[in-house]
Design an enzyme around this catalytic site. Structure first.
Site, PDB file in Angstrom:
ATOM      1  CE  LYS A  29      -2.153  -1.003   3.901  1.00 35.24           C
ATOM      2  NZ  LYS A  29      -1.488  -2.267   4.022  1.00 35.24           N
ATOM      3  NE  ARG A  44      -4.332  -1.056  10.185  1.00 34.71           N
ATOM      4  CZ  ARG A  44      -3.323  -0.894   9.702  1.00 34.71           C
ATOM      5  NH1 ARG A  44      -3.093   0.442   9.452  1.00 34.71           N
ATOM      6  NH2 ARG A  44      -2.143  -1.694   9.347  1.00 34.71           N
ATOM      7  NE  ARG A  95       7.233  -3.935   6.069  1.00 34.97           N
ATOM      8  CZ  ARG A  95       5.739  -3.481   6.230  1.00 34.97           C
ATOM      9  NH1 ARG A  95       5.188  -2.755   5.071  1.00 34.97           N
ATOM     10  NH2 ARG A  95       4.969  -4.171   7.119  1.00 34.97           N
ATOM     11  NE  ARG A 144       6.821  -1.372  10.256  1.00 33.05           N
ATOM     12  CZ  ARG A 144       5.646  -1.200   9.296  1.00 33.05           C
ATOM     13  NH1 ARG A 144       5.537  -0.636   8.262  1.00 33.05           N
ATOM     14  NH2 ARG A 144       4.622  -1.830   9.859  1.00 33.05           N
ATOM     15  NE  ARG A 191       1.876  -5.278  11.433  1.00 32.61           N
ATOM     16  CZ  ARG A 191       3.130  -5.029  10.463  1.00 32.61           C
ATOM     17  NH1 ARG A 191       4.189  -5.583  11.172  1.00 32.61           N
ATOM     18  NH2 ARG A 191       3.066  -4.185   9.391  1.00 32.61           N
TER      19      ARG A 191
HETATM   20  P1  ADP Z   1       1.213  -2.298   7.693  1.00 35.51           P
HETATM   21  O1  ADP Z   1       0.295  -1.719   6.670  1.00 35.51           O
HETATM   22  O2  ADP Z   1       2.288  -3.208   6.963  1.00 35.51           O
HETATM   23  O3  ADP Z   1       0.400  -3.120   8.696  1.00 35.51           O
HETATM   24  P2  ADP Z   1       1.308   0.190   9.174  1.00 35.51           P
HETATM   25  O4  ADP Z   1       2.747   1.012   9.057  1.00 35.51           O
HETATM   26  O5  ADP Z   1      -0.021   0.632   8.282  1.00 35.51           O
HETATM   27  O6  ADP Z   1       1.861  -1.267   8.567  1.00 35.51           O
HETATM   28  O7  ADP Z   1       0.962  -0.065  10.555  1.00 35.51           O
HETATM   29  C1  ADP Z   1       1.683  -0.409  11.608  1.00 35.51           C
HETATM   30  C2  ADP Z   1       0.907  -0.532  12.950  1.00 35.51           C
HETATM   31  O8  ADP Z   1       0.472   0.850  13.206  1.00 35.51           O
HETATM   32  C3  ADP Z   1      -0.322  -1.332  12.988  1.00 35.51           C
HETATM   33  O9  ADP Z   1      -0.114  -2.792  12.957  1.00 35.51           O
HETATM   34  C4  ADP Z   1      -1.097  -0.700  13.972  1.00 35.51           C
HETATM   35  O10 ADP Z   1      -0.742  -1.091  15.422  1.00 35.51           O
HETATM   36  C5  ADP Z   1      -0.901   0.870  13.864  1.00 35.51           C
HETATM   37  N1  ADP Z   1      -1.801   1.546  13.054  1.00 35.51           N
HETATM   38  C6  ADP Z   1      -1.627   2.134  11.726  1.00 35.51           C
HETATM   39  N2  ADP Z   1      -2.840   2.567  11.433  1.00 35.51           N
HETATM   40  C7  ADP Z   1      -3.825   2.306  12.273  1.00 35.51           C
HETATM   41  C8  ADP Z   1      -5.039   2.665  12.331  1.00 35.51           C
HETATM   42  N3  ADP Z   1      -5.754   3.254  11.327  1.00 35.51           N
HETATM   43  N4  ADP Z   1      -6.106   2.152  13.592  1.00 35.51           N
HETATM   44  C9  ADP Z   1      -5.224   1.480  14.404  1.00 35.51           C
HETATM   45  N5  ADP Z   1      -4.032   1.145  14.383  1.00 35.51           N
HETATM   46  C10 ADP Z   1      -3.278   1.640  13.394  1.00 35.51           C
END
Ligand code: ADP
Length: 199
Positions: A13, A88, A127, A133, A144
């Site tokens: 994404k 989400r 990654r 990370r 996740r």
């Molecule tokens: P990925 O798309 O690889 O899961 P992100 O960088 O989008 O990685 O998200 C990393 C973490 O940040 C998620 O696992 C969650 O803990 C938190 N997070 C990101 N966006 C949200 C959201 N919209 N609502 C709740 N938690 C979020």
């Protein structure tokens, strides 16, 4: 134009959002990146968020919604936004609709990036090696993925109820995925014109 890229962790994404951002002058808003920046700043909120991220859990709706509310009025968002990793939860989706409606805007298109599970796991490993990370370790990632399946089962129907949610085959290479996204964006762009001219 306001777009949502929806898809599992490591689906690509962020990669695609950056490409589309540069090509179309839209602004990528990644809640994950924003949380990581907050954590890097060393704030109490950031430290708390990092702990939750490292467990593979979702940060609270309250924190996320407030972050977005503060972000979307920035001048760099005027031409439109690509939401990446947001919404989400149902509460986030509803809050976003409200925020946009209050500004005379709406989500124009949501796309689902679909990637096979084994590919996601491979990308996660790559990654982790490249970016290090802390939430990309095998356990957190597994969690996740589980979380994704849970929230996708709620958030996708919310949007499907309002209109089509095109699926993108995210197993393909970066350029091929971008091509699929652009076909959809072009279709969306021409639809109102066709309608207005009675075609
Ligand atoms: P990925 O798309 O690889 O899961 P992100 O960088 O989008 O990685 O998200 C990393 C973490 O940040 C998620 O696992 C969650 O803990 C938190 N997070 C990101 N966006 C949200 C959201 N919209 N609502 C709740 N938690 C979020």
């Amino acid at each position: 134009m306001n777009i949502i890229f929806f898809g599992p962790p490591a689906a690509g994404k962020g990669t695609q959002a950056k490409i589309i951002q540069d090509k179309y002058g839209l602004q990528q808003i990644s809640t994950g990146d924003m949380l990581r920046e907050e954590a890097a700043s060393g704030s109490t909120l950031g430290k708390k968020a990092q702990e939750i991220m490292d467990m593979g859990l979702l940060v609270s709706d309250e924190v996320i919604i407030e972050m977005i509310a503060k972000r979307i009025d920035s001048p760099d968002c005027a031409k439109g936004v690509i939401f990446d990793g947001f919404p989400r939860t149902l509460a986030q989706a509803q809050a976003l609709d409200k925020m946009l409606a209050a500004r005379g805007k709406a989500i124009d298109i949501i796309m689902e990036l679909d990637v096979d599970q084994d590919k996601l796991v491979q990308r996660r490993e790559k990654r982790q090696q490249e970016e290090g990370r802390s939430d990309d370790n095998a356990d957190a990632f597994k969690k996740r993925l589980q979380q994704y399946n849970d929230y996708a089962a709620v958030v996708l129907p919310y949007y499907k109820n309002k209109g089509a949610v095109p699926k993108i085959d995210g197993n393909k290479n970066v350029e091929q995925v971008t091509d699929q996204i652009e076909v959809i964006l072009r279709g969306k762009d021409s639809a109102p014109r066709a309608f207005c001219c009675g075609v």
